[in-house]
Design an enzyme around this catalytic site. Structure first.
Site, PDB file in Angstrom:
ATOM      1  N   CYS A   1       0.906  -1.343   0.084  1.00 46.44           N
ATOM      2  CA  CYS A   1      -0.031   0.086  -0.012  1.00 46.44           C
ATOM      3  C   CYS A   1       0.841   1.408  -0.080  1.00 46.44           C
ATOM      4  O   CYS A   1       0.657   2.309  -0.746  1.00 46.44           O
ATOM      5  CB  CYS A   1      -0.905  -0.120   1.139  1.00 46.44           C
ATOM      6  SG  CYS A   1      -0.183   0.102   2.798  1.00 46.44           S
TER       7      CYS A   1
ATOM      8  N   HIS B   1      -2.819   0.961   6.754  1.00 52.46           N
ATOM      9  CA  HIS B   1      -3.055   0.916   5.420  1.00 52.46           C
ATOM     10  C   HIS B   1      -3.224   2.317   4.724  1.00 52.46           C
ATOM     11  O   HIS B   1      -3.667   3.316   5.645  1.00 52.46           O
ATOM     12  CB  HIS B   1      -4.209   0.247   5.140  1.00 52.46           C
ATOM     13  CG  HIS B   1      -4.311  -0.232   3.699  1.00 52.46           C
ATOM     14  ND1 HIS B   1      -3.608  -0.903   3.184  1.00 52.46           N
ATOM     15  CD2 HIS B   1      -5.349   0.373   2.782  1.00 52.46           C
ATOM     16  CE1 HIS B   1      -4.204  -1.196   1.715  1.00 52.46           C
ATOM     17  NE2 HIS B   1      -4.999  -0.348   1.737  1.00 52.46           N
TER      18      HIS B   1
ATOM     19  N   HIS C   1      -5.664   1.753  -4.437  1.00 57.28           N
ATOM     20  CA  HIS C   1      -4.828   1.149  -3.563  1.00 57.28           C
ATOM     21  C   HIS C   1      -4.406  -0.167  -3.761  1.00 57.28           C
ATOM     22  O   HIS C   1      -4.891  -1.000  -4.624  1.00 57.28           O
ATOM     23  CB  HIS C   1      -5.544   1.259  -1.782  1.00 57.28           C
ATOM     24  CG  HIS C   1      -6.463   0.585  -2.019  1.00 57.28           C
ATOM     25  ND1 HIS C   1      -6.848  -0.515  -0.569  1.00 57.28           N
ATOM     26  CD2 HIS C   1      -7.739  -0.178  -2.763  1.00 57.28           C
ATOM     27  CE1 HIS C   1      -7.947  -0.970  -0.638  1.00 57.28           C
ATOM     28  NE2 HIS C   1      -8.241  -0.999  -1.842  1.00 57.28           N
TER      29      HIS C   1
END
Length: 383
Positions: free
Chosen positions: A298, A346, A358
């Site tokens: 990420c 994240h 993402h």
């Protein structure tokens, strides 16, 4: 004969009772063994699909946290390795200078020895404790200025070399600690992902179908919330444009409008470049610890995307959240970074209309998804 008859009766009674005792003992043992086996073999209640989903999601989140620790340790290890290499190079150079100074003193000592006298320079060079000798200022005064400079240079290079050697040793110790952290983080990631795979592998086909249905419902709800955010952002933009036009009319100028939650108007900006890069990565696999170009985690994706726009941001989510300007969810613009979970494990790139691009998790590819698919921690605008 009567004696023999009375002898047989006791033996017969013994034979009659012995098997009964053996059989009873064997029966009891069998019952006990079967009871013990039943107790061990009795399975506990199987977790429901919802429980499995929560557990798997939690394991993936923990793996994400461990991935950020891995990225952090990897960066620190690389930086420390570069520092150690530079220090070792410096130590080698100082060793050369120290040897040059030592050779100069040796030249003076050899010349004085050949002349038949042991002058202060030679005494200094051959003494067991040169430092103590040098501290005697009256002897220093008997040296020539050239010899004094040679001694001073030797002492200076000796002290500097010792200092750099000590610094290099400390840096190597730090590097060893960092590499240990790196290995531990890697093992933690692999452990969490292994546990998640094991849980999923135990599901039946029917349970997997139910799990997929739960995921679809969760995704539908997240998209509904994204649409609501998009409506609010559109309304806010319309109102801002209206006020801008009124202000422009009052001042005799023309309004230009403002950008909020959609993709339009961002193509020539840094945010537009960030989104263009992110879109080009769609479909590439998530790989923990990866930062492109073939795969990403990420924060590796967000770092690479902003780098493509000429903006360098840190590697981990924990450092990325500290940069730029904090932004409320309602005020998000394309290119902003949205962070998730309380541990900030994240991050995604906001693309407008409540959606983001993402790198989600292992086994998934870079994709577009609602920002409401996970609990939002906060957002920043890097530039």
């Amino acid at each position: 004969m009567p004696v023999l008859a009375s002898h047989r009766k006791p033996r017969a009674r013994v034979r009659a009772t012995a098997p009964a005792v053996g059989l009873t003992t064997a029966a009891l043992a069998s019952v006990t063994l079967l009871s013990a086996q039943s107790a061990v073999a009795a399975p506990g209640p199987k977790p429901g699909v919802e429980d499995v989903q929560k557990k798997v999601d939690d394991l993936y989140r923990q793996a994400g946290t461990a991935t950020q620790r891995y990225n952090q340790a990897k960066e620190a290890s690389a930086a420390q390795r570069a520092k150690v290499d530079a220090l070792l190079d410096d130590v080698a150079q100082r060793a050369d200078k120290l040897n040059d100074a030592r050779r100069t003193l040796g030249t003076y000592a050899a010349a004085q020895y050949r002349s038949g006298s042991l002058t202060p320079t030679a005494t200094f060079f051959l003494a067991d404790d040169p430092q103590s000798y040098v501290d005697q200022s009256q002897l220093m005064g008997r040296m020539t200025s050239r010899q004094q400079k040679a001694v001073t240079d030797f002492r200076t290079q000796q002290a500097r070399a010792a200092k750099k050697r000590a610094e290099a040793v400390r840096s190597l110790e730090t590097l060893t600690t960092t590499q240990t952290t790196l290995r531990t983080s890697k093992q933690n990631v692999q452990k969490k992902l292994g546990e998640a795979r094991t849980l999923l592998s135990k599901l039946t086909a029917e349970e997997k179908a139910r799990l997929a249905e739960i995921e679809r419902k969760k995704e539908a709800e997240a998209r509904r919330k994204a649409r609501e955010l998009a409506k609010r952002q559109t309304a806010a933009k319309t109102e801002a444009d209206r006020k801008a036009e009124e202000a422009a009319k009052g001042s005799g100028g023309t309004g230009t409008g403002t950008g909020t939650g959609s993709d339009s108007g961002a193509t020539t900006t840094k945010a537009g470049q960030v989104l263009a890069f992110a879109r080009a990565q769609l479909g590439k696999p998530y790989v923990w610890g990866a930062a492109g170009p073939a795969s990403y985690d990420c924060s590796g994706l967000t770092q690479a995307a902003w780098k493509s726009a000429g903006v360098n941001i840190p590697r981990t989510t924990w450092d990325q959240v500290k940069i730029g300007t904090r932004v409320a969810t309602a005020d998000l613009r394309p290119g902003d970074l949205v962070f998730f979970y309380d541990d900030i494990s994240h991050v995604g790139i906001y693309k407008g209309d409540g959606m983001m691009i993402h790198a989600p998790k292992p086994g998934a590819n870079v994709r577009e998804e609602s920002i409401y698919s996970m609990p939002i921690y906060g957002s920043v605008r890097p530039a």
